[in-house]
Design a protein around this motif. Structure first.
Motif, short mmCIF file in Angstrom:
data_model
loop_
_atom_site.label_atom_id
_atom_site.label_comp_id
_atom_site.label_asym_id
_atom_site.label_seq_id
_atom_site.Cartn_x
_atom_site.Cartn_y
_atom_site.Cartn_z
N VAL A 1 -36.97 58.46 59.12
CA VAL A 1 -36.83 58.39 57.88
C VAL A 1 -37.49 59.70 57.37
O VAL A 1 -38.54 59.80 57.33
CB VAL A 1 -37.23 57.33 57.23
N TYR A 2 -36.90 60.43 56.38
CA TYR A 2 -37.55 61.71 55.60
C TYR A 2 -37.54 61.24 53.93
O TYR A 2 -36.57 61.00 53.57
CB TYR A 2 -37.05 62.70 55.97
N ALA A 3 -38.60 61.51 53.39
CA ALA A 3 -38.67 61.65 51.96
C ALA A 3 -38.78 62.82 51.35
O ALA A 3 -39.96 63.76 51.72
CB ALA A 3 -39.77 60.72 51.32
N SER A 4 -37.76 63.81 51.11
CA SER A 4 -37.86 64.87 50.56
C SER A 4 -38.50 65.85 51.66
O SER A 4 -39.30 66.81 51.45
CB SER A 4 -38.52 65.19 49.29
N ALA B 1 -35.40 47.32 63.71
CA ALA B 1 -34.69 46.46 64.34
C ALA B 1 -33.26 46.48 64.45
O ALA B 1 -32.45 46.88 63.45
CB ALA B 1 -34.86 44.85 63.64
N VAL B 2 -32.57 46.16 65.40
CA VAL B 2 -30.95 46.40 65.32
C VAL B 2 -30.37 45.13 66.27
O VAL B 2 -30.72 44.73 67.28
CB VAL B 2 -30.50 47.76 66.36
N GLU B 3 -29.69 44.26 65.42
CA GLU B 3 -29.05 43.32 65.79
C GLU B 3 -27.52 43.33 65.76
O GLU B 3 -26.85 43.82 64.99
CB GLU B 3 -29.62 42.03 65.03
N ARG B 4 -27.23 42.90 67.17
CA ARG B 4 -25.52 42.79 67.11
C ARG B 4 -25.04 41.66 66.59
O ARG B 4 -25.43 40.52 66.49
CB ARG B 4 -25.15 42.66 68.69
N TRP C 1 -28.61 46.80 60.80
CA TRP C 1 -30.16 47.43 61.23
C TRP C 1 -30.92 47.43 59.97
O TRP C 1 -30.62 47.13 58.86
CB TRP C 1 -29.89 48.81 61.82
N THR C 2 -32.24 47.15 60.27
CA THR C 2 -33.40 47.23 59.44
C THR C 2 -34.54 48.14 59.62
O THR C 2 -34.83 48.11 60.84
CB THR C 2 -33.88 45.63 59.23
N LEU C 3 -34.90 48.84 58.54
CA LEU C 3 -36.25 49.67 58.63
C LEU C 3 -37.23 49.07 57.93
O LEU C 3 -37.31 49.18 56.58
CB LEU C 3 -35.81 51.15 58.58
N ASP C 4 -38.52 48.99 58.40
CA ASP C 4 -39.47 48.63 57.54
C ASP C 4 -40.45 49.99 57.60
O ASP C 4 -41.07 50.58 58.55
CB ASP C 4 -40.21 47.54 58.12
N MET C 5 -40.60 50.70 56.49
CA MET C 5 -41.29 51.88 56.53
C MET C 5 -42.87 51.71 56.18
O MET C 5 -43.26 50.58 55.79
CB MET C 5 -40.92 52.64 55.15
N GLU C 6 -43.48 52.56 56.86
CA GLU C 6 -45.19 52.60 56.47
C GLU C 6 -45.42 52.43 55.06
O GLU C 6 -44.71 53.20 54.09
CB GLU C 6 -45.82 53.60 57.03
N PRO C 7 -46.22 51.77 54.25
CA PRO C 7 -46.63 51.52 53.15
C PRO C 7 -46.92 53.28 52.54
O PRO C 7 -47.48 54.13 53.14
CB PRO C 7 -47.85 50.95 53.15
N GLN C 8 -46.31 53.39 51.34
CA GLN C 8 -46.39 54.53 50.68
C GLN C 8 -46.97 54.48 49.25
O GLN C 8 -46.72 53.33 48.65
CB GLN C 8 -44.99 55.11 50.53
N PRO C 9 -47.90 55.56 48.57
CA PRO C 9 -48.31 55.29 47.31
C PRO C 9 -47.03 55.43 46.45
O PRO C 9 -46.11 55.84 46.60
CB PRO C 9 -49.51 56.51 47.44
N ALA C 10 -47.37 55.15 44.83
CA ALA C 10 -46.50 55.19 44.00
C ALA C 10 -46.25 56.78 43.86
O ALA C 10 -46.89 57.82 44.00
CB ALA C 10 -47.14 54.73 42.79
N GLY C 11 -44.90 56.94 43.51
CA GLY C 11 -44.40 58.38 43.25
C GLY C 11 -43.06 58.50 43.46
O GLY C 11 -42.21 57.74 43.88
N GLY C 12 -42.69 59.97 43.19
CA GLY C 12 -41.36 60.51 43.36
C GLY C 12 -40.84 61.38 42.32
O GLY C 12 -41.97 61.89 41.79
N PRO C 13 -39.77 62.02 42.22
CA PRO C 13 -38.55 61.41 42.87
C PRO C 13 -38.49 62.09 44.32
O PRO C 13 -38.86 63.03 44.44
CB PRO C 13 -37.51 61.77 41.94
N TYR C 14 -37.87 61.14 45.13
CA TYR C 14 -37.61 61.71 46.53
C TYR C 14 -36.10 61.72 46.92
O TYR C 14 -35.42 60.75 46.43
CB TYR C 14 -38.36 60.93 47.63
N ASP C 15 -35.72 62.57 47.70
CA ASP C 15 -34.57 62.18 48.45
C ASP C 15 -34.86 61.66 49.70
O ASP C 15 -35.53 62.26 50.64
CB ASP C 15 -33.48 63.42 48.92
N LEU C 16 -34.11 60.32 50.21
CA LEU C 16 -34.58 59.57 51.09
C LEU C 16 -33.50 59.76 52.22
O LEU C 16 -32.38 59.59 52.04
CB LEU C 16 -34.58 57.97 50.83
N MET C 17 -33.86 60.32 53.32
CA MET C 17 -32.62 60.83 54.54
C MET C 17 -32.99 59.89 55.53
O MET C 17 -34.25 59.93 56.10
CB MET C 17 -32.89 62.28 54.80
#
Length: 207
Positions: free
Chosen positions: A54-57, A67-70, A82-98
């Motif tokens: 996952v990329y933020a800008s 996690a990926v579940e059939r 599928w689910t993705l839990d990202m590492e905690p991030q500080p407040a901010g933006g805007p970002y393009d989330l890829m």
């Protein structure tokens, strides 16, 4: 009525590659929960997607959990959630989330912020729109808070459907609060979000 903080809140799926699809709750303009909590995004795909990045800008965002579940066998060609839990991030933006998968392509979400996210839950009083509240004309005229984003989930019966976590009926995708859009927001959600934003100085998402 109760107000519950959630890690990530809430338009149809944004698709760049046909096989990797985001939940329709994850769309342009979303606010993700800032640290110390992990924000979660989720969706489905036709095949095992492999590893995610996952990329933020352009900046790689670490993943605390993937996690990926059939899904159960059915006539539906979509077979993995599928689910993705990202590492905690500080407040901010805007970002393009890829969000890129090893095997199933990528999907992009624009105008993303990290801030504070709340789920607004209650009885019929929660359904009352801002334009139905007292003194709404004056409040609507001054409701210029682009840092507040809201999404409205339609009334629906969960029903235990196979995509219950991935697709839910929405009245609107994420919208920035403005005199033009605020009339569609729950009055309780609006006043609560306004108070949090003014006191904390961060983006606020309510759904």
């Amino acid at each position: 009525m109760c107000l519950l903080r959630i890690l990530v809140a809430l338009s149809f799926p944004l698709v760049i590659h046909a096989d990797l699809v985001l939940s329709n709750q994850i769309s342009d303009g979303i606010v993700l929960q800032r640290g110390p909590h992990s924000a979660r995004v989720w969706g489905w795909c036709s095949y095992d997607p492999g590893k995610f990045v996952v990329y933020a800008s352009g900046r790689e965002v670490g993943l605390a959990r993937q996690a990926v579940e059939r899904m159960p066998a059915s006539d539906d060609p979509v077979v993995f959630e599928w689910t993705l839990d990202m590492e905690p991030q500080p407040a901010g933006g805007p970002y393009d989330l890829m969000i890129e998968s090893e095997k199933e392509g990528s999907v992009k979400v624009k105008d993303v912020y990290w801030g504070d996210v709340y789920l607004c839950s209650g009885q019929s009083n929660m359904r009352m729109r801002l334009n139905e509240s007292s003194d709404h004309e004056q409040e609507l005229a001054s409701a210029d808070y682009p840092q507040i984003r809201f999404q409205t989930v339609d009334l629906w019966n969960h029903g235990g459907g196979q995509r219950s976590q991935t697709y839910v009926p929405l009245e609107n995708a994420w919208l920035a609060m403005s005199p033009r859009t605020a009339s569609a927001c729950s009055a309780v959600c609006y006043y609560f979000a306004k108070q949090v934003h003014v006191s904390q100085g961060v983006h606020v998402g309510v759904a």
